[in-house]
Design an enzyme around this catalytic site. Sequence first.
Site, PDB file in Angstrom:
ATOM      1  N   LYS A  13       0.837  -1.214   0.000  1.00  0.00           N
ATOM      2  CA  LYS A  13       0.000   0.000   0.000  1.00  0.00           C
ATOM      3  C   LYS A  13       0.870   1.263   0.000  1.00  0.00           C
ATOM      4  CE  LYS A  13      -2.086  -1.180   3.849  1.00  0.00           C
ATOM      5  NZ  LYS A  13      -1.312  -2.409   4.119  1.00  0.00           N
ATOM      6  N   ARG A  88      -9.504   0.760   9.452  1.00  0.00           N
ATOM      7  CA  ARG A  88      -9.096  -0.627   9.681  1.00  0.00           C
ATOM      8  C   ARG A  88     -10.156  -1.404  10.444  1.00  0.00           C
ATOM      9  NH1 ARG A  88      -3.142   0.408   9.487  1.00  0.00           N
ATOM     10  NH2 ARG A  88      -2.031  -1.527   9.727  1.00  0.00           N
ATOM     11  N   ARG A 127      11.475  -5.844   4.826  1.00  0.00           N
ATOM     12  CA  ARG A 127      11.299  -4.408   4.562  1.00  0.00           C
ATOM     13  C   ARG A 127      12.338  -3.619   5.360  1.00  0.00           C
ATOM     14  NH1 ARG A 127       5.446  -1.994   5.194  1.00  0.00           N
ATOM     15  NH2 ARG A 127       5.511  -3.093   7.185  1.00  0.00           N
ATOM     16  N   ARG A 160      11.641  -1.624  10.972  1.00  0.00           N
ATOM     17  CA  ARG A 160      10.621  -1.172  11.915  1.00  0.00           C
ATOM     18  C   ARG A 160      10.528  -2.155  13.087  1.00  0.00           C
ATOM     19  NH1 ARG A 160       5.270   0.011   8.325  1.00  0.00           N
ATOM     20  NH2 ARG A 160       4.333  -0.944  10.147  1.00  0.00           N
ATOM     21  N   ARG A 171      -0.124  -8.957  13.613  1.00  0.00           N
ATOM     22  CA  ARG A 171      -0.776  -7.942  12.776  1.00  0.00           C
ATOM     23  C   ARG A 171      -1.696  -8.596  11.745  1.00  0.00           C
ATOM     24  NH1 ARG A 171       4.405  -5.053  10.826  1.00  0.00           N
ATOM     25  NH2 ARG A 171       3.040  -3.722   9.591  1.00  0.00           N
TER      26      ARG A 171
END
Length: 224
Positions: A13, A88, A127, A160, A171
Amino acid sequence: MRLVLLGPPGAGKGTQATQIGRAYDVPVISTGDIFRANVKNGTALGEEAKSFMDRGALVPDDIVIRMVEDRLAQDDCGHGFLLDGFPRTVPQAEALDEILSKQGCPLDVVLRFDVAVDEVVNRVVNRRVCANCGAVYHLQYAPPAVDGVCDACGGPLIQRDDDTEQVVRARMDEYRAKTEKLERYYVERGLLRDVEAVGAVEDVARRTLEALREFERPRDGEGS
Ligand code: ADP
Ligand code: AMP
């Protein structure tokens, strides 16, 4: 263009949001980025959000909704916006509808990025983000030219805190339990469009922009 991007963590996203925001000249509003900026700056909001973020849980609705309402009231949202990571939950979606109906500007479209679970876990654990400008990399699919250094600004690349495999699983559980319900919410309102989010970033970008074409409107003062 008033647009929401929906999809699990790691679906791409944020990567696509940057390109869409540029193409339509609208601000990209990522609630995750706003929370991370608050954590970095040690604000009360950041402190409150951090305990939820660190364990992969959603921040309570009332906190997020207030934050987004403030953000959407800013001048740069006058021609539209792109929401990444919000709503969300169904209460967040209902709150967004209410905020936008007060402004007389409903959503144009909700794009859902479709990717298999194993692929998103791989994307998230590999990531890396620039601590300075927030640019996003992937160790295999989108590596920086120099290890650990941002191509765009030379800043250091970091992982992160919530991009570990364990937190990513949590998550994903939150996504399945709360966010997936939004798909029906938006299907019922005729707003949901799917984008196949597997493949090269440029291919996904092309499919995304194609999906958006039918929703384009002339800006104020353009066209008739
Ligand atoms: P999200 O904002 O949905 O959490 P990101 O845009 O941050 O996802 O992407 C997650 C990771 O996957 C990043 O490391 C990014 O570089 C990588 N990525 C994004 N799109 C693709 C793609 N089409 N193919 C492979 N990797 C991708
Ligand atoms: P993201 O950057 O979208 O992956 O979000 C990172 C984290 O920020 C999430 O795991 C949540 O803890 C929090 N967060 C971001 N957006 C929301 C939201 N709309 N509702 C609740 N929590 C959120």
